[in-house]
Design a protein around this motif. Structure first.
Motif, PDB file in Angstrom:
ATOM      1  N   LYS A   2       0.737  -0.684  -0.227  1.00  0.00           N
ATOM      2  CA  LYS A   2       0.010   0.030  -0.197  1.00  0.00           C
ATOM      3  C   LYS A   2       0.509   1.159   0.134  1.00  0.00           C
ATOM      4  O   LYS A   2       1.620   1.533   0.353  1.00  0.00           O
ATOM      5  N   LYS A   3       0.715   2.433  -0.432  1.00  0.00           N
ATOM      6  CA  LYS A   3       1.122   3.840  -0.981  1.00  0.00           C
ATOM      7  C   LYS A   3      -0.070   4.646  -0.080  1.00  0.00           C
ATOM      8  O   LYS A   3      -0.559   4.540  -0.486  1.00  0.00           O
ATOM      9  N   GLN A  19      -4.887  10.743   3.925  1.00  0.00           N
ATOM     10  CA  GLN A  19      -6.810  11.532   3.096  1.00  0.00           C
ATOM     11  C   GLN A  19      -7.050   9.895   2.000  1.00  0.00           C
ATOM     12  O   GLN A  19      -7.823  10.102   1.884  1.00  0.00           O
ATOM     13  N   ALA A  20      -5.469   9.087   1.826  1.00  0.00           N
ATOM     14  CA  ALA A  20      -6.455   8.351   1.108  1.00  0.00           C
ATOM     15  C   ALA A  20      -4.528   6.986   1.273  1.00  0.00           C
ATOM     16  O   ALA A  20      -3.727   7.004   1.631  1.00  0.00           O
ATOM     17  N   VAL A  21      -5.261   5.994   0.566  1.00  0.00           N
ATOM     18  CA  VAL A  21      -4.145   4.732   0.990  1.00  0.00           C
ATOM     19  C   VAL A  21      -4.572   4.323  -0.505  1.00  0.00           C
ATOM     20  O   VAL A  21      -5.903   3.438  -1.101  1.00  0.00           O
ATOM     21  N   LEU A  22      -3.536   3.718  -1.234  1.00  0.00           N
ATOM     22  CA  LEU A  22      -3.566   3.397  -2.673  1.00  0.00           C
ATOM     23  C   LEU A  22      -2.592   1.984  -2.627  1.00  0.00           C
ATOM     24  O   LEU A  22      -1.789   1.623  -1.994  1.00  0.00           O
ATOM     25  N   TYR A  28      -8.923   4.151  -2.097  1.00  0.00           N
ATOM     26  CA  TYR A  28      -9.402   4.678  -0.622  1.00  0.00           C
ATOM     27  C   TYR A  28      -9.036   5.683  -0.107  1.00  0.00           C
ATOM     28  O   TYR A  28      -8.635   6.387   0.104  1.00  0.00           O
ATOM     29  N   VAL A  29     -10.525   6.916  -0.495  1.00  0.00           N
ATOM     30  CA  VAL A  29      -9.897   7.734  -0.269  1.00  0.00           C
ATOM     31  C   VAL A  29     -10.939   8.884   1.334  1.00  0.00           C
ATOM     32  O   VAL A  29     -12.468   8.301   1.407  1.00  0.00           O
ATOM     33  N   VAL A  61      -7.211  14.886  -4.343  1.00  0.00           N
ATOM     34  CA  VAL A  61      -7.116  13.355  -3.256  1.00  0.00           C
ATOM     35  C   VAL A  61      -6.704  12.614  -4.725  1.00  0.00           C
ATOM     36  O   VAL A  61      -5.840  12.047  -4.838  1.00  0.00           O
ATOM     37  N   LEU A  62      -7.181  12.987  -5.475  1.00  0.00           N
ATOM     38  CA  LEU A  62      -7.337  11.882  -6.457  1.00  0.00           C
ATOM     39  C   LEU A  62      -6.310  12.397  -7.254  1.00  0.00           C
ATOM     40  O   LEU A  62      -6.125  11.958  -7.705  1.00  0.00           O
TER      41      LEU A  62
END
Length: 126
Positions: A2-3, A19-22, A28-29, A61-62
């Motif tokens: 994950k990032k 804020q988010a996890v990739l 996932y925001v 964030v996107l």
């Protein structure tokens, strides 16, 4: 693997979260509320203004993660009152053109900082 995704173009987290996890092509925001990241102030002039700020925060964030609204597969909208649904939906609809994401909208007893709307999203790029 994950990032963690963070950008100064969206409000900093107000708790122990990112804020988010990739992860594995999914982004996932975390729920965004109508805080203007430039000023730290809440946008509370109207429910439409609140929703616009939330959508701008989501977009920031996107973009930081290399995603766009077209990549969103799921949204969750939290409202302080379901009577706000039509106005929130009007603003929200302006960000999606086709292939709309799955969504639920729920009214809750309270939201952080006593705002009227919070939106979280899940996006995917495979």
């Amino acid at each position: 693997m994950k990032k963690i995704i963070n950008t100064s173009n969206a409000p900093a987290p107000i708790g122990p979260y990112s804020q988010a996890v990739l992860a594995n092509g999914f982004l996932y925001v975390s729920g965004q509320i109508p805080i203007n990241p430039a000023t730290g102030e809440l946008s509370k002039d109207s429910i439409k203004a609140e929703t616009e700020q939330v959508m701008r925060n989501l977009n920031a964030v996107l973009m930081e993660a290399g995603f766009e609204f077209k990549h969103i597969v799921k949204t969750t909208i939290f409202l302080s009152d379901m009577a706000l649904f039509n106005e929130v939906n009007e603003v929200y609809a302006g960000y999606f053109k086709s292939d709309f994401p799955a969504r639920e909208t729920v009214a809750v007893k309270g939201l952080p900082k006593a705002v009227n709307v919070e939106i979280s999203v899940i996006a995917y790029k495979g």
